[in-house]
Scaffold this motif. Structure first.
Motif, mmCIF file in Angstrom:
data_model
loop_
_atom_site.group_PDB
_atom_site.id
_atom_site.type_symbol
_atom_site.label_atom_id
_atom_site.label_comp_id
_atom_site.label_asym_id
_atom_site.label_seq_id
_atom_site.Cartn_x
_atom_site.Cartn_y
_atom_site.Cartn_z
ATOM 1 N N UNK A 12 0.811 -1.225 0.000
ATOM 2 C CA UNK A 12 0.000 0.000 0.000
ATOM 3 C C UNK A 12 0.843 1.273 0.000
ATOM 4 N N UNK A 13 2.106 1.189 0.470
ATOM 5 C CA UNK A 13 2.821 2.448 0.662
ATOM 6 C C UNK A 13 4.170 2.560 -0.039
ATOM 7 N N UNK A 14 4.770 1.460 -0.440
ATOM 8 C CA UNK A 14 6.112 1.560 -1.027
ATOM 9 C C UNK A 14 6.078 1.570 -2.550
ATOM 10 N N UNK A 15 7.049 2.242 -3.147
ATOM 11 C CA UNK A 15 7.269 2.218 -4.591
ATOM 12 C C UNK A 15 8.658 1.613 -4.779
ATOM 13 N N UNK A 16 8.721 0.354 -5.206
ATOM 14 C CA UNK A 16 9.998 -0.364 -5.284
ATOM 15 C C UNK A 16 10.740 -0.060 -6.580
ATOM 16 N N UNK A 17 12.084 -0.035 -6.520
ATOM 17 C CA UNK A 17 12.852 0.173 -7.749
ATOM 18 C C UNK A 17 12.723 -1.018 -8.688
ATOM 19 N N UNK A 18 12.779 -0.744 -9.995
ATOM 20 C CA UNK A 18 12.815 -1.795 -11.026
ATOM 21 C C UNK A 18 11.683 -2.814 -10.877
ATOM 22 N N UNK A 27 2.695 -11.792 -6.026
ATOM 23 C CA UNK A 27 4.112 -12.117 -5.772
ATOM 24 C C UNK A 27 4.781 -10.921 -5.102
ATOM 25 N N UNK A 28 4.485 -10.708 -3.807
ATOM 26 C CA UNK A 28 5.051 -9.537 -3.134
ATOM 27 C C UNK A 28 6.574 -9.659 -3.000
ATOM 28 N N UNK A 29 7.267 -8.516 -2.869
ATOM 29 C CA UNK A 29 8.720 -8.586 -2.721
ATOM 30 C C UNK A 29 9.098 -9.469 -1.527
ATOM 31 N N UNK A 30 10.175 -10.214 -1.688
ATOM 32 C CA UNK A 30 10.618 -11.110 -0.609
ATOM 33 C C UNK A 30 10.877 -10.278 0.650
ATOM 34 N N UNK A 148 26.481 3.472 -15.327
ATOM 35 C CA UNK A 148 27.181 4.381 -14.416
ATOM 36 C C UNK A 148 26.255 5.067 -13.434
ATOM 37 N N UNK A 149 24.955 4.736 -13.440
ATOM 38 C CA UNK A 149 24.093 5.280 -12.408
ATOM 39 C C UNK A 149 22.763 5.773 -12.914
ATOM 40 N N UNK A 150 21.921 6.199 -11.970
ATOM 41 C CA UNK A 150 20.523 6.518 -12.272
ATOM 42 C C UNK A 150 20.260 8.012 -12.413
ATOM 43 N N UNK A 151 21.151 8.861 -11.931
ATOM 44 C CA UNK A 151 20.918 10.304 -12.033
ATOM 45 C C UNK A 151 21.130 10.724 -13.494
ATOM 46 N N UNK A 152 20.582 11.881 -13.882
ATOM 47 C CA UNK A 152 20.521 12.160 -15.324
ATOM 48 C C UNK A 152 21.885 12.197 -16.009
ATOM 49 N N UNK A 153 22.925 12.709 -15.301
ATOM 50 C CA UNK A 153 24.270 12.725 -15.908
ATOM 51 C C UNK A 153 24.818 11.315 -16.022
ATOM 52 N N UNK A 154 24.761 10.569 -14.931
ATOM 53 C CA UNK A 154 25.294 9.200 -14.928
ATOM 54 C C UNK A 154 24.504 8.320 -15.900
ATOM 55 N N UNK A 155 23.208 8.572 -16.004
ATOM 56 C CA UNK A 155 22.384 7.818 -16.948
ATOM 57 C C UNK A 155 22.759 8.166 -18.389
#
Ligand SMILES: Cc1ncc(COP(=O)(O)O)c(C=O)c1O
Length: 448
Positions: A12-18, A27-30, A148-155
């Motif tokens: 109900x409350x989390x937004x999981x990555x990927x 199939x909830x997250x382990x 190299x990462x998720x931020x716009x420069x690294x992405x």
């Protein structure tokens, strides 16, 4: 609160990555309650061998009392300080990192691999602007399949369709060249880098960024002459060489830093993950002294590095980082990783007898198992079968990973990056689980 109630609250409350949340109820997250050594335990007491060390970071294993104690003591003594001031663990860790790299350098702290790379790009651009008098060396060359990462420069430096799609247009000035992939015959990559530099105009290029070994984009191990040739090309064209050791640093490949296998000195090294074995967010961008010197100037010249992170060089994180390195050294874990490489390789190579295992490759405790639909054509195995292998391993109490879809359909490589304290029993479990999961996943598909 009971575990089922917590799982309900999670949904109900989390937004999981990927994670696709549609259908997550089924199939909830382990849900993991605790970690100890190489293992994670869920609320029902089920045990999982964490064969990817979290996200390739918990190198010294879970639940280390020494790290918890150092964190608690540091938190009581000095819980926070901005990076413009100075404290003992921050200074001692910086000096230690320079010693481990083996050449004069300066340490800039941040909190994640993405941030470390952002700092590297800004350092490279500002360095070039200050040494060339602002003549326009701003481009960063990166590699297809690199991450190299998720931020716009690294992405923007990430050659990975799945991560970039939907977030474009990204930052201008990032150019791509090939990363070596011996299994698929992608070679001559140092020459291709030079061709790219020349095509772009060397006097427009600030830096080249490379992982020593492509991690999340495919577990691609370069031939031995690649990094030395890249070093030479960069030096000859005045291009800074940034080596991203976020995954490979702190012993993962059997040397403290992976580039040390090939005897090169980068201009900038970025590091995170294993720096505090994931116990605290901690990262650094380490520049050679010559790079740092280009930022010298009178206060009003604005030649200093005009970048800041509130939490970079946090006293608790750096204290934990120092103790993490002390553990690695006290327990001889880098040497252990180098020794364990052979025993994991011997086990995983046996998987090659399976018709859908195209390649097994590894260095230290960083391994990829490439799954194919057909060994002759090397067509990647379909995503649902790769997912079925991961699920089959989890069912047998082993957590492994798979690579991202650098291009559609290319998420076909299983990842193993076990904690350094793993032993023969864990490797047996890992190899037998993959073998059985492969048998299930591929026989189910042929039956279907
Ligand atoms: C090679 C590499 N660089 C950078 C990053 C980004 O690190 P973070 O997720 O800590 O921002 C990652 C993350 O997996 C990585 O694999």
């Amino acid at each position: 609160m009971s575990q089922p109630d917590l799982s309900r609250l999670d949904i109900e409350s989390l937004w999981h990555p990927l994670t696709q949340h549609q259908g997550i109820d089924a199939a909830p997250p382990r849900f993991i309650e605790r970690g100890e050594g190489c293992y994670l335990y869920d609320a029902a007491g089920n045990r999982f061998y964490d064969a990817v060390s979290g996200l390739w970071c918990v190198n010294v294993g879970h639940g280390r009392e020494e790290l918890a104690q150092v964190a608690a003591e540091q938190m009581k003594k000095l819980s926070y300080l901005p990076g413009t001031m100075s404290h003992e663990p921050g200074v001692r860790l910086a000096a230690r990192l320079v010693e481990l790299l083996g050449y004069p350098a300066r340490v800039y702290y941040s909190n994640s691999g993405s941030e470390a790379n952002e700092a590297a790009f800004k350092m490279a651009r500002q360095y070039q602007s200050q040494v060339t008098g602002g003549t326009g060396r701003y481009k960063i060359i990166a590699r297809h399949r690199g991450y190299h990462g998720c931020t716009l420069g690294a992405l923007s430096a990430t050659g990975n369709w799945e991560r970039r799609h939907g977030y474009e247009p990204l930052v201008p000035g990032f150019i791509f060249t090939d990363a070596p992939d011996p299994y698929r015959g992608v070679d001559r990559c140092a020459e291709k880098l030079e061709e790219t530099i020349l095509r772009e105009g060397a006097n427009s290029v600030a830096a080249f960024i490379t992982e020593p070994i492509v991690a999340g984009g495919g577990l691609l191990f370069p031939p031995d002459d690649y990094l030395p040739a890249v070093r030479e090309v960069c030096t000859r064209h005045g291009v800074l060489l940034i080596v991203d050791e976020v995954v490979t640093g702190f012993g993962r490949t059997g040397k403290m830093f992976a580039h040390q296998h090939w005897g090169i000195q980068p201009d900038i090294v970025t590091m995170a993950k294993g720096m505090a074995s994931g116990y605290m967010p901690l990262a650094a961008t380490v520049a050679r002294e010559e790079v740092f010197k280009a930022f010298d100037g009178a206060p009003a010249s604005h030649r200093h590095f005009r970048h800041v992170n509130t939490f970079g060089g946090h006293p608790v994180a750096t204290a934990v980082g120092l103790e993490n390195i002390a553990i690695i050294e006290r327990e001889g874990l880098v040497e252990r990783v180098a020794t364990l490489e052979k025993s994991l390789m011997t086990r995983l190579e046996k998987l090659l007898s399976h018709p859908n295992v195209g390649d097994v490759r590894g260095k230290g405790l960083l391994f990829g198992v490439e799954l194919v639909a057909d060994k002759q054509t090397k067509e990647p195995a379909p995503a649902d079968q790769v997912a079925a292998v991961l699920a089959g391993c989890a069912k047998r109490g082993v957590i492994i990973g798979r690579t991202a879809e650098t291009s559609p359909g290319r998420g076909n490589i299983l990842i193993a990056a076990p904690p350094f304290i793993s032993g023969e029993a864990e490797f047996d479990l890992l190899a037998s689980s993959i073998e059985e999961a492969l048998a299930d996943a591929f026989s189910d598909a042929s039956a279907a």
